[in-house]
Write an enzyme that holds these catalytic residues in place. Structure first.
Site, mmCIF file in Angstrom:
data_model
loop_
_atom_site.group_PDB
_atom_site.id
_atom_site.type_symbol
_atom_site.label_atom_id
_atom_site.label_comp_id
_atom_site.label_asym_id
_atom_site.label_seq_id
_atom_site.Cartn_x
_atom_site.Cartn_y
_atom_site.Cartn_z
ATOM 1 N N ARG A 213 -10.525 5.040 -4.347
ATOM 2 C CA ARG A 213 -10.505 6.358 -3.729
ATOM 3 C C ARG A 213 -11.731 7.126 -4.234
ATOM 4 O O ARG A 213 -12.111 7.000 -5.402
ATOM 5 C CB ARG A 213 -9.240 7.135 -4.129
ATOM 6 C CG ARG A 213 -7.952 6.655 -3.474
ATOM 7 C CD ARG A 213 -7.888 7.000 -1.987
ATOM 8 N NE ARG A 213 -6.606 6.665 -1.385
ATOM 9 C CZ ARG A 213 -6.363 5.548 -0.689
ATOM 10 N NH1 ARG A 213 -7.323 4.662 -0.508
ATOM 11 N NH2 ARG A 213 -5.170 5.339 -0.158
ATOM 12 N N HIS A 261 -14.524 3.176 4.704
ATOM 13 C CA HIS A 261 -13.136 2.884 4.303
ATOM 14 C C HIS A 261 -12.566 1.680 5.068
ATOM 15 O O HIS A 261 -11.566 1.796 5.785
ATOM 16 C CB HIS A 261 -12.234 4.120 4.508
ATOM 17 C CG HIS A 261 -11.004 4.112 3.637
ATOM 18 N ND1 HIS A 261 -10.517 5.225 3.007
ATOM 19 C CD2 HIS A 261 -10.168 3.097 3.296
ATOM 20 C CE1 HIS A 261 -9.425 4.902 2.320
ATOM 21 N NE2 HIS A 261 -9.194 3.609 2.476
HETATM 22 C C1 GLV Z 1 -5.967 2.260 2.106
HETATM 23 O O1 GLV Z 1 -6.820 2.922 1.619
HETATM 24 C C2 GLV Z 1 -4.692 2.056 1.487
HETATM 25 O O2 GLV Z 1 -4.365 2.770 0.538
HETATM 26 O O3 GLV Z 1 -3.952 1.169 1.925
#
Ligand code: GLV
Length: 298
Positions: A213, A261
């Protein structure tokens, strides 16, 4: 049992709906917001709006359609005692391992130096270090981190992991990690963890990969560590704000490689199977794994 699906992408919500109907034929399944107040026994979702928790006041549990539950725990309407169950691997580990291996391999095999040579029309062999002396450090030790370690090991890299239960000192872990992979949940403990002081503990020329993150990293401190020449670069898949604002310095920084992401996306097939299996067990009072510990934040 009544199951409610909530997803930020309509197409994903549709897939979850279809799959859950198939996997749990005795259940009723609806998609938010087409549902009466207090209808659902269970909800499944990614970034549910706060209105869902206000309207669905009889929920017995919430199943996260993601591995990370930091967004969910920040939801102001999330009831205090509501059990949350997160996804465990469900096909994400292998994707993440491949993503990290690609980036580690690019560093280890000096692919950027070869590209520079190519552009200079130079033909020349560049020496790599001994793999046994090239240690990759993984910050995190959960199911996804374990898959990364497995992948690295199968290609002969040395690796070490660090987590809250590690006996190795942080300074020792960081100072010996040539590549640092961040693969830990965002919690009050890990928020802003990678700051100037901790980047300084990495060896000169170290490379950072963040697949966890964005909040784990202090952006300005990462940029400063690269600009000073201490860090050789970073591959970032996650950001404090997503999509990353157009004005952010990461976009055009020559030492940063970015992806939006995508290092491990939720695979609907294995994820719906896992959630259906857990829902079935949970509703019968049988034990399941993946229950979030709110105090730890994951
Ligand atoms: C994606 O970022 C997840 O947490 O699955």
């Amino acid at each position: 049992m009544n199951i409610l699906i909530s997803h930020t992408h309509a197409q994903s919500a549709k897939r979850w709906h279809e799959e859950m109907l198939m996997l749990l034929p005795n259940a009723s399944v609806k998609v938010w917001p087409d549902v009466e107040q207090g209808w659902a026994d269970y909800a499944i979702g990614w970034q549910p709006p706060k209105e869902l928790f206000i309207s669905q006041n009889k929920l017995k549990a919430f199943f996260s359609a993601a591995a990370g539950v930091d967004h969910l725990l920040k939801n102001p309407a999330l009831p205090k005692g509501l059990p949350i169950i997160r996804l465990e691997d469900a096909g994400m580990g292998l994707q993440m391992a491949e993503y990290c291996l690609l980036e580690v391999g690019r560093q280890y095999h000096r692919r950027d130096d070869y590209l520079a040579q190519q552009h200079a029309q130079t033909w020349g062999f560049l020496k790599s270090e001994k793999r046994s002396e090239y240690v990759v450090g993984i910050f995190g030790a959960g199911v996804l981190a374990k898959e990364i370690v497995k992948g690295l090991t199968s290609f002969g890299y040395r690796s070490q992991t660090y987590s809250r239960s590690s006996t190795q000192a942080l300074a020792d872990f960081l100072s010996t990690s040539r590549v640092l992979i961040l693969c830990a949940p965002l919690t009050p403990e890990t928020q802003d963890y990678f700051n100037a002081e901790r980047f300084a503990m990495l060896p000169k020329g170290a490379y950072v990969i963040n697949v966890a993150r964005g909040g784990l990293v202090v952006d300005d401190d990462l940029l400063a560590a690269m600009d000073s020449g201490h860090l050789s670069g970073a591959t970032l898949d996650v950001f404090r704000e997503e999509p990353l604002p157009k004005t952010h310095r990461f976009w055009l920084h020559p030492k940063i490689r970015m992806t939006p992401h995508v290092s491990a996306v939720t695979l609907i097939g294995p994820s719906t199977k896992q959630v259906a299996m857990k829902l079935d067990r949970y509703s019968k009072g049988e034990p399941i794994t993946g229950l979030v510990d709110r105090k730890k934040g994951y």
